[in-house]
Write an enzyme that holds these catalytic residues in place. Structure first.
Site, PDB file in Angstrom:
ATOM      1  N   GLY A 164      42.078  46.638  38.600  1.00  0.00           N
ATOM      2  CA  GLY A 164      42.812  46.062  37.479  1.00  0.00           C
ATOM      3  C   GLY A 164      43.273  44.660  37.830  1.00  0.00           C
ATOM      4  O   GLY A 164      42.713  44.011  38.715  1.00  0.00           O
ATOM      5  N   CYS A 165      44.297  44.203  37.151  1.00  0.00           N
ATOM      6  CA  CYS A 165      44.838  42.868  37.416  1.00  0.00           C
ATOM      7  C   CYS A 165      45.229  42.769  38.884  1.00  0.00           C
ATOM      8  O   CYS A 165      45.927  43.628  39.420  1.00  0.00           O
ATOM      9  CB  CYS A 165      46.054  42.620  36.534  1.00  0.00           C
ATOM     10  SG  CYS A 165      46.859  41.041  36.862  1.00  0.00           S
ATOM     11  N   PHE A 166      44.801  41.703  39.538  1.00  0.00           N
ATOM     12  CA  PHE A 166      44.974  41.616  40.990  1.00  0.00           C
ATOM     13  C   PHE A 166      46.396  41.348  41.453  1.00  0.00           C
ATOM     14  O   PHE A 166      46.717  41.560  42.606  1.00  0.00           O
ATOM     15  CB  PHE A 166      44.009  40.629  41.622  1.00  0.00           C
ATOM     16  CG  PHE A 166      43.813  39.294  40.951  1.00  0.00           C
ATOM     17  CD1 PHE A 166      44.815  38.580  40.334  1.00  0.00           C
ATOM     18  CD2 PHE A 166      42.540  38.724  40.978  1.00  0.00           C
ATOM     19  CE1 PHE A 166      44.598  37.344  39.755  1.00  0.00           C
ATOM     20  CE2 PHE A 166      42.295  37.473  40.407  1.00  0.00           C
ATOM     21  CZ  PHE A 166      43.338  36.790  39.794  1.00  0.00           C
ATOM     22  N   TRP A 167      47.291  40.924  40.590  1.00  0.00           N
ATOM     23  CA  TRP A 167      48.637  40.559  41.022  1.00  0.00           C
ATOM     24  C   TRP A 167      49.410  41.726  41.621  1.00  0.00           C
ATOM     25  O   TRP A 167      49.956  41.634  42.713  1.00  0.00           O
ATOM     26  CB  TRP A 167      49.445  39.972  39.872  1.00  0.00           C
ATOM     27  CG  TRP A 167      48.928  38.679  39.334  1.00  0.00           C
ATOM     28  CD1 TRP A 167      48.145  37.748  39.973  1.00  0.00           C
ATOM     29  CD2 TRP A 167      49.153  38.172  38.025  1.00  0.00           C
ATOM     30  NE1 TRP A 167      47.879  36.692  39.141  1.00  0.00           N
ATOM     31  CE2 TRP A 167      48.490  36.922  37.929  1.00  0.00           C
ATOM     32  CE3 TRP A 167      49.848  38.636  36.923  1.00  0.00           C
ATOM     33  CZ2 TRP A 167      48.518  36.146  36.782  1.00  0.00           C
ATOM     34  CZ3 TRP A 167      49.873  37.863  35.776  1.00  0.00           C
ATOM     35  CH2 TRP A 167      49.211  36.637  35.721  1.00  0.00           C
ATOM     36  N   ASP A 175      44.933  46.342  30.454  1.00  0.00           N
ATOM     37  CA  ASP A 175      43.900  45.376  30.839  1.00  0.00           C
ATOM     38  C   ASP A 175      42.535  46.040  30.692  1.00  0.00           C
ATOM     39  O   ASP A 175      42.224  46.993  31.404  1.00  0.00           O
ATOM     40  CB  ASP A 175      44.102  44.909  32.280  1.00  0.00           C
ATOM     41  CG  ASP A 175      45.406  44.158  32.471  1.00  0.00           C
ATOM     42  OD1 ASP A 175      45.807  43.429  31.547  1.00  0.00           O
ATOM     43  OD2 ASP A 175      46.023  44.297  33.537  1.00  0.00           O
TER      44      ASP A 175
END
Length: 172
Positions: free
Chosen positions: A21-24, A100
């Site tokens: 998913g979103c890497f943050w 996402d």
């Protein structure tokens, strides 16, 4: 594998790369693991050299948002990092993670060699019964890693917002 020169000894490090998913938030979770020396967010698995965030989000490059973890194998085992990976995201969601949606958010482990691939498959198999739905995580050989733009690196730490959707989803 790389070596980090210290004042008295050199530490051998290894790399592990995860798409979840979103890497943050994924980066934030791995940065907290004892034995992780460094992390970098970026893109892997596509057909465009040095893609931008906008290109990857456009869905036409074939890249996945990933976190590359540099770790000291004398302090944390690759197997433990794989287990952490299964603990911090939902590996049953195909091409998405929460809100996402898209190929760039797929669940994938990029392995550096056949030993990492073997370990990743073993940990994946051990986790199958934990989830009601089938695990869709893919295990693929590492491809060129393209570091994301600097403003994405340690994004949540820079902003003091280490929560986010994933933490809410996992009840943390």
């Amino acid at each position: 594998m790389s070596e980090t020169n210290g004042s008295a000894t050199a530490t051998r490090t290894e790399k592990a790369t995860f798409g979840a998913g979103c890497f943050w938030q994924v980066e934030e979770n791995f940065r907290a693991v004892d034995g992780v020396v460094d992390t970098a967010v970026g893109y892997e698995g596509g057909h465009v050299d040095n893609p931008t965030y906008e290109q990857v989000c456009g869905g036409n490059t074939g890249h996945v948002e990933v976190v590359q973890v540099e770790f000291d194998p004398t302090k944390v085992a690759y197997e433990d990092l794989i287990q952490k990976y299964f603990d911090i995201h939902d590996p049953t969601q195909l091409n998405r993670q929460g809100p996402d949606v898209g190929w760039q958010y797929r669940s994938v482990i990029f392995t550096e060699d056949s030993e990492q691939a073997k370990v990743a498959r073993e940990v994946l198999e051990r986790n199958r019964e934990r989830f009601r739905d089938p695990i869709v995580t893919e295990i693929e050989p590492a491809e060129p890693f393209w570091r994301a733009e600097e403003y994405h690196q340690c994004y949540l730490s820079k902003r003091g917002t280490a929560g986010g959707f994933l933490s809410q989803l996992l009840g943390r």
